[in-house]
Design a protein around this motif. Structure first.
Motif, short mmCIF file in Angstrom:
data_model
loop_
_atom_site.label_atom_id
_atom_site.label_comp_id
_atom_site.label_asym_id
_atom_site.label_seq_id
_atom_site.Cartn_x
_atom_site.Cartn_y
_atom_site.Cartn_z
N GLN A 15 0.83 -1.20 0.00
CA GLN A 15 0.00 0.00 0.00
C GLN A 15 0.87 1.25 0.00
OE1 GLN A 15 -2.52 0.68 3.42
NE2 GLN A 15 -3.50 2.47 2.49
N TYR A 317 -10.86 -7.35 4.07
CA TYR A 317 -9.84 -6.62 4.81
C TYR A 317 -9.89 -7.10 6.26
CZ TYR A 317 -7.56 -1.93 4.88
OH TYR A 317 -6.71 -0.87 4.93
N ASN A 360 -1.73 -0.28 8.11
CA ASN A 360 -2.34 0.37 6.95
C ASN A 360 -2.55 1.83 7.31
OD1 ASN A 360 -4.98 0.76 8.19
ND2 ASN A 360 -5.40 -1.39 7.81
N TYR A 396 2.27 -1.88 4.52
CA TYR A 396 2.05 -0.45 4.32
C TYR A 396 3.40 0.22 4.12
CZ TYR A 396 -0.03 4.20 5.09
OH TYR A 396 -0.47 5.50 4.95
#
Length: 580
Positions: A15, A317, A360, A396
């Protein structure tokens, strides 16, 4: 370039918070403007950067904050209507307050007039690196001043033609509070002076299902709830025939981005949108591209099966599952007994649909004082997240170099998170970017070692079929019941991952202080029937992750009765391959 089929691979998602990724400005003023603090661009994500991510073991890049959203930066010179700062969170604005579904964020463009061209060039670069692209789809709400200046000819803006004299109409895009003006929270102190009071009459319902003209500062006051044909104030009655206008408009938006070459959508707060919509729209999009993937942000485990099997999502998720079980263990609380409870609840039929992660954009950084204080605490938890089942894993940006936010950036506040609302530079990550070389040249030795761990884990997860496509067998019960020596049922966890060609024993020590020396037993029926190991030959056990220092030769009877001897330092893992 032909890419692999995501439906049959172990996805490793990286991400990227796009406006922060390539920003090399070191100023970092509190509530700093774009001019002061700088901003990353599409063009900063170069072929060199993408190749580095591919080499890191990534399969999918999730570009967060691509679609145009409300901001305090004025782009009126480019034909973009400015946003009233009383309904914008942070100088840069929330990427989840979408202002134009058919456009990209002008912050991310070197040439604002060519912003879509620059995004499309990024798509091409990403695919040339043999990576797939995921972007956010934000279906539940829009910015309060939503206005598309880039919509194709004939497309109706949200709210156009709505009846504003009623709270609900199945064909309205929004919910209204007739005759009531909207009031932004009184506590808002904007860093930007506004010449205009924000007027919204009648008030529209706020994004987090607030049917009140005076949302609080803790609500999603900068957004408006979209209407999918559900009458919230009358028992959530559903009106889906004829198909609501919002359904059709959202389908067209998804088709628009699919046609551009996007490979997947992470669907923000998907559970706030009726599952019937997803069950209708996902097949519509996959008819255009059968390989496209849909990931649902969902926090209600009782709805997991519904959104997978009725809503047709590929992945969910997984925060309210493994993340919420692992975090207290990482903080020194909790117990690994939670993990057994998790896989038992999943019952084996949804585990491969769960996207596992430890960081995240919404969660606190592992290294922060609000979480574990130390990024190395994640070693066993991240390895387990990657190897417990066949579902995808996610990192992330900056997690792999131990990003640790220590100050308030602006609206985000000092909360252990990397800001999603403000213009900022991320110092630890900038050391990896290294002035656009993307080689980690400025990382210290500890950061280099941490990143190497993540690199090795990514490759291990995708290059070994026992992890990528294999089955799972929990070993807790036999080792607890048989009282294996020093087997701490609260801090030690063990399981098998296996196929007919490959067999792994995964053992974890989640204790922060104690080295655990123990033995891990495997029942005889599992050895013979599940792993297909004949008892007439000795077993050769070799460490395959994280190192290769341990090698053992054991008889089947020893594995069954005495167990495999292992010694694990605090916060460590060992994965052994069993070979005949």
């Amino acid at each position: 370039m032909q890419l692999s089929n995501p439906k049959h691979d172990k996805l490793v998602v990286y991400q990227i918070f796009t406006r922060l990724f390539g920003n090399q400005n070191l100023t970092n003023n509190y509530y700093g403007s774009l001019k002061t603090n700088g901003v990353g661009k599409f063009n900063d994500i170069t072929a060199v950067a993408l190749q580095a991510l591919k080499d890191f073991g990534i399969s999918h890049v999730w570009y967060t904050g691509v679609i145009e959203h409300a901001t305090m930066t004025d782009y009126s010179d480019f034909g973009i209507k400015p946003d009233n700062p009383l309904i914008v969170k942070g100088m840069a604005g929330s990427p989840y307050a979408i202002k134009d579904y058919y456009d990209v964020d002008p912050d991310l463009a070197v040439d604002v007039d060519k912003r879509m061209d620059e995004f499309e060039a990024l798509l091409i670069r990403t695919h040339e690196a043999n990576l797939k692209v995921i972007i956010d789809f934000v279906p539940n709400h829009v910015a309060r001043q939503y206005s598309s200046d880039a919509k194709p000819a004939g497309v109706r803006d949200f709210g156009e033609g709505d009846r504003t004299d009623v709270v609900f109409d199945p064909q309205n895009n929004f919910y209204y509070l007739p005759n009531e003006p909207f009031h932004s929270p009184e506590e808002i102190i904007s860093p930007v002076d506004s010449e205009h009071v924000y007027n919204e009459v009648p008030a529209k319902a706020t994004g987090n299902d607030v049917f009140n003209a005076r949302p609080s500062i803790y609500d999603w006051y900068e957004t408006i709830k979209l209407n999918y044909g559900v009458d919230y104030l009358n028992g959530h009655a559903r009106y889906f025939d004829p198909i609501p206008a919002t359904w059709l408009q959202m389908r067209d938006i998804l088709l628009y981005w699919t046609q551009k070459g996007v490979d997947g959508f992470r669907c923000d707060m998907a559970e706030m949108v009726p599952v019937e919509f997803w069950g209708w729209v996902i097949p519509e999009i996959q008819a255009m591209n059968p390989d496209i993937i849909f990931i649902a942000e969902i926090y209600n485990p009782s709805e997991y099966h519904n959104y997978i099997f009725k809503g047709k999502f590929d992945y969910l998720y997984d925060k309210v599952g493994l993340y919420n079980y692992l975090r207290p263990i990482m903080e020194g609380n909790g117990t690994v007994e939670y993990i057994t409870r998790l896989w038992q609840n999943e019952s084996g039929d949804i585990a491969h649909h769960m996207l596992r992660f430890l960081e995240n954009h919404d969660e606190q950084r592992i290294a922060s004082r609000f979480f574990a204080h130390d990024p190395w605490v994640a070693i066993p938890a991240m390895t387990l997240s990657a190897t417990l089942h066949t579902g995808p894993m996610m990192i992330y940006f900056g997690q792999e170099v131990g990003v640790n936010p220590t100050e308030s950036e602006g609206f985000q506040g000092d909360d252990g998170r990397t800001t999603i609302f403000d213009y900022w530079g991320v110092p630890e990550f900038q050391r990896w970017v290294n002035q656009g070389k993307f080689d980690g040249g400025k990382l210290d030795e500890n950061q280099k070692k941490l990143r190497q761990f993540y690199h090795d884990l990514n490759h291990f997860a995708v290059e070994n079929e026992a992890i990528r496509i294999g089955d799972f067998y929990d070993l807790q019960y036999v080792n607890i019941d048989d009282q294996s020596p020093e087997y701490d049922k609260t801090r030690t966890y063990a399981y098998l991952r296996y196929t007919s060609n490959q067999r792994f024993v995964c053992v974890y020590n989640f204790d922060k202080i104690k080295t655990i020396s123990t033995r891990v037993k495997i029942p005889s029926d599992v050895l013979s029937n599940t792993l297909k190991i004949r008892d007439v030959e000795p077993c050769h056990l070799v460490e395959v992750f994280p190192g290769n220092s341990l090698a053992l030769n054991l008889d089947v009877a020893e594995i069954e009765n005495s167990g495999i001897p292992v010694s694990l330092r605090p916060l460590s893992v060992i994965i052994l391959e069993i070979k005949n």
